[in-house]
Design an enzyme around this catalytic site. Structure first.
Site, PDB file in Angstrom:
ATOM      1  N   CYS A  79      -9.315   9.697  15.779  1.00 14.05           N
ATOM      2  CA  CYS A  79      -8.126   9.244  15.063  1.00 14.05           C
ATOM      3  C   CYS A  79      -8.537   8.554  13.768  1.00 14.05           C
ATOM      4  O   CYS A  79      -9.381   7.648  13.789  1.00 14.05           O
ATOM      5  CB  CYS A  79      -7.322   8.277  15.925  1.00 14.05           C
ATOM      6  SG  CYS A  79      -5.908   7.534  15.078  1.00 14.05           S
ATOM      7  N   CYS A  90      -7.422   0.867  19.565  1.00 13.98           N
ATOM      8  CA  CYS A  90      -8.661   1.425  20.116  1.00 13.98           C
ATOM      9  C   CYS A  90      -9.871   0.692  19.547  1.00 13.98           C
ATOM     10  O   CYS A  90      -9.963   0.477  18.337  1.00 13.98           O
ATOM     11  CB  CYS A  90      -8.774   2.920  19.794  1.00 13.98           C
ATOM     12  SG  CYS A  90      -7.608   3.949  20.710  1.00 13.98           S
ATOM     13  N   CYS A 164      -0.520   9.577  18.240  1.00 12.05           N
ATOM     14  CA  CYS A 164      -1.536   8.687  18.792  1.00 12.05           C
ATOM     15  C   CYS A 164      -2.462   9.512  19.658  1.00 12.05           C
ATOM     16  O   CYS A 164      -2.011  10.220  20.568  1.00 12.05           O
ATOM     17  CB  CYS A 164      -0.883   7.575  19.605  1.00 12.05           C
ATOM     18  SG  CYS A 164      -2.067   6.486  20.438  1.00 12.05           S
ATOM     19  N   GLN A 234       0.714   1.641  36.440  1.00 10.31           N
ATOM     20  CA  GLN A 234      -0.544   1.902  35.755  1.00 10.31           C
ATOM     21  C   GLN A 234      -0.339   2.897  34.614  1.00 10.31           C
ATOM     22  O   GLN A 234       0.343   3.910  34.781  1.00 10.31           O
ATOM     23  CB  GLN A 234      -1.587   2.425  36.744  1.00 10.31           C
ATOM     24  CG  GLN A 234      -2.027   1.411  37.769  1.00 10.31           C
ATOM     25  CD  GLN A 234      -2.840   0.266  37.178  1.00 10.31           C
ATOM     26  OE1 GLN A 234      -3.399   0.375  36.088  1.00 10.31           O
ATOM     27  NE2 GLN A 234      -2.895  -0.840  37.895  1.00 10.31           N
ATOM     28  N   TYR A 263       1.352 -10.183  43.734  1.00  7.79           N
ATOM     29  CA  TYR A 263       1.647  -9.564  42.433  1.00  7.79           C
ATOM     30  C   TYR A 263       1.883  -8.068  42.677  1.00  7.79           C
ATOM     31  O   TYR A 263       1.338  -7.208  41.996  1.00  7.79           O
ATOM     32  CB  TYR A 263       0.502  -9.756  41.438  1.00  7.79           C
ATOM     33  CG  TYR A 263      -0.048 -11.157  41.333  1.00  7.79           C
ATOM     34  CD1 TYR A 263       0.514 -12.079  40.449  1.00  7.79           C
ATOM     35  CD2 TYR A 263      -1.131 -11.566  42.113  1.00  7.79           C
ATOM     36  CE1 TYR A 263       0.002 -13.365  40.346  1.00  7.79           C
ATOM     37  CE2 TYR A 263      -1.643 -12.855  42.015  1.00  7.79           C
ATOM     38  CZ  TYR A 263      -1.078 -13.750  41.124  1.00  7.79           C
ATOM     39  OH  TYR A 263      -1.579 -15.024  41.029  1.00  7.79           O
ATOM     40  N   ASP A 333      -3.281  -8.272  42.763  1.00  7.66           N
ATOM     41  CA  ASP A 333      -3.413  -7.561  41.496  1.00  7.66           C
ATOM     42  C   ASP A 333      -2.755  -8.396  40.402  1.00  7.66           C
ATOM     43  O   ASP A 333      -1.677  -8.059  39.901  1.00  7.66           O
ATOM     44  CB  ASP A 333      -2.744  -6.182  41.609  1.00  7.66           C
ATOM     45  CG  ASP A 333      -2.939  -5.328  40.363  1.00  7.66           C
ATOM     46  OD1 ASP A 333      -3.719  -5.720  39.474  1.00  7.66           O
ATOM     47  OD2 ASP A 333      -2.318  -4.254  40.281  1.00  7.66           O
ATOM     48  N   CYS A 360      -7.874  -6.519  35.627  1.00  2.55           N
ATOM     49  CA  CYS A 360      -8.013  -5.787  34.370  1.00  2.55           C
ATOM     50  C   CYS A 360      -8.780  -6.582  33.334  1.00  2.55           C
ATOM     51  O   CYS A 360      -8.933  -6.114  32.193  1.00  2.55           O
ATOM     52  CB  CYS A 360      -6.644  -5.379  33.826  1.00  2.55           C
ATOM     53  SG  CYS A 360      -5.524  -6.761  33.538  1.00  2.55           S
TER      54      CYS A 360
END
Length: 402
Positions: A79, A90, A164, A234, A263, A333, A360
């Site tokens: 990109c 990114c 994108c 997700q 969660y 989570d 994450c």
């Protein structure tokens, strides 16, 4: 007394040798005793960098402008907006996919060692589908010209998009081909059936569905799911099923047992735990989003062993009802900030034999693993997944046992 001028290298160009990767999508370089966090660079490269932000402390931020000695892992970004001063979405398009996973593994290992005091080899696993065309949910901003786009790195400036490279094909086409009200934001979701849903977000009113029905259809863990298109799911199409399988492998909730899903969203992992404990067991799903609990209740109506509770996890766990409950396994989570001291203490006090922790953010995971260690839990298993290719983000799943 006259204060000395604050050190400010903003705008300076410096020749540096790029050092190791750091958490956050950049590498570390040093110049005249100061640390530079450099984007668009790779370890071992020699580069001309330009300082983009300097608050006068021990470090500043910079972009690699010219790479004199490129790493063998360097590739041309797919990109054109993955460049200094452009889109902040990114971080690693200039690295090969294999190199990206190696960099992320290094970050996880460093965080575990530095924060939790654990030396552990880590491999970041690739999810099916490759490094492009994977993102199913995108939050866009609308600039003054009415065009939707993404914000520049560490900036409120909106960069209009034509497409994108990491979004699912066709997901953004209905949004980018029209004008929107400047200053609004757009939540775009392409669900498992290929339907695109767009909600307009304004500060002065609730989200308004502009495209699609606002009800996403997904499939994971052997079940069909329907949930608000702006609700949590997700973003990588393969992630929900993959993570559910890891939970299925590691939770090992006994038939007739008790399990908690903290969660829990719409109950993805709760459905896995319900299958394990069976109709004579009990699964408690705790989630702060009322809409997610409404959707989860509808999705899991065929599983009477599942209870869904609305509330903040730390508050619900502190209730008299749950203080008397002893789960066999807990799955959690949490959001990016992690579970934290109070939730970890409450889970440990409940005494589960096993805790499956999905995270994450590797720094938050390392902190939580260290907190669990103070309560007698050890890190038994760890898997990491490249669920966000071309960004610095990843997903880790840890198994903690007493």
């Amino acid at each position: 007394m006259t204060q000395p001028d604050r050190l400010d290298w903003t705008g300076r160009s410096l020749e540096v040798e790029i050092g190791p990767v750091a958490h956050g999508g950049h590498c570390v370089a040093r110049h005249e005793g100061r640390v530079l966090f450099v984007r668009h660079a790779l370890p071992g490269e020699k580069a001309l960098v330009q300082v983009t932000e300097d608050n006068g402390g021990s470090f500043c931020r910079a972009d690699a402008i010219t790479v004199h000695t490129p790493s063998p892992d360097r590739v041309s970004p797919p990109c054109p907006l993955a460049a200094p001063g452009e889109c902040g979405g990114c971080d690693w398009q200039h690295a090969s996919p294999a190199a990206q996973r190696a960099l992320k593994a290094t970050v996880v290992m460093e965080q575990l060692q530095r924060i939790a005091g654990l030396d552990r080899e880590v491999t970041v696993e690739e999810l099916p589908g490759g490094s492009l065309d994977w993102r199913s949910r995108v939050r866009l901003a609308v600039g003054q010209g009415g065009r939707a786009g993404l914000r520049a790195h560490r900036s409120h400036r909106v960069i209009p998009l034509r497409d994108c490279a990491i979004a699912l094909p066709g997901a953004l086409e209905p949004v980018l081909n029209r004008s929107w009200k400047p200053g609004t934001e757009l939540e775009v979701a392409k669900d498992g059936t290929g339907q695109v849903h767009v909600a307009e977000i304004r500060k002065d009113r609730p989200p308004r569905i502009m495209i699609g029905e606002g009800l996403a259809h997904e499939h994971a863990a052997g079940r069909d799911w329907r949930l608000a298109s702006g609700g949590f799911w997700q973003v990588h199409p393969a992630a929900a099923d993959t993570f559910a399988q890891v939970v299925d492998d590691w939770a090992q909730a006994p038939v007739g047992g008790t399990a908690w899903d903290l969660y829990g969203g719409v109950g993805l992992f709760g459905s896995v735990l319900a299958r394990q404990v069976g109709p004579t067991g009990s699964v408690l799903v705790i989630e702060s989003s009322k809409r997610a609990v409404v959707d989860g209740t509808a999705n899991l109506a065929d599983l009477p062993q599942v209870r869904l509770r609305v509330g903040r996890v730390e508050r619900v766990l502190g209730s008299a009802e749950l203080r008397a409950e002893r789960p066999d396994v807990v799955v959690l989570d949490p959001p990016r900030k992690g579970a934290g001291k109070d939730v970890v203490a409450a889970v440990a006090a409940a005494g589960p034999d096993r805790v499956v922790h999905i995270a994450c953010d590797p720094a938050a995971l390392a902190r939580d693993v260290g907190l669990f260690a103070t309560h007698g839990y050890r890190l038994a298993e760890l898997r990491a997944f490249d669920a966000f290719p071309n960004t610095h983000h990843m997903e880790c799943i840890a198994l903690l046992t007493r």
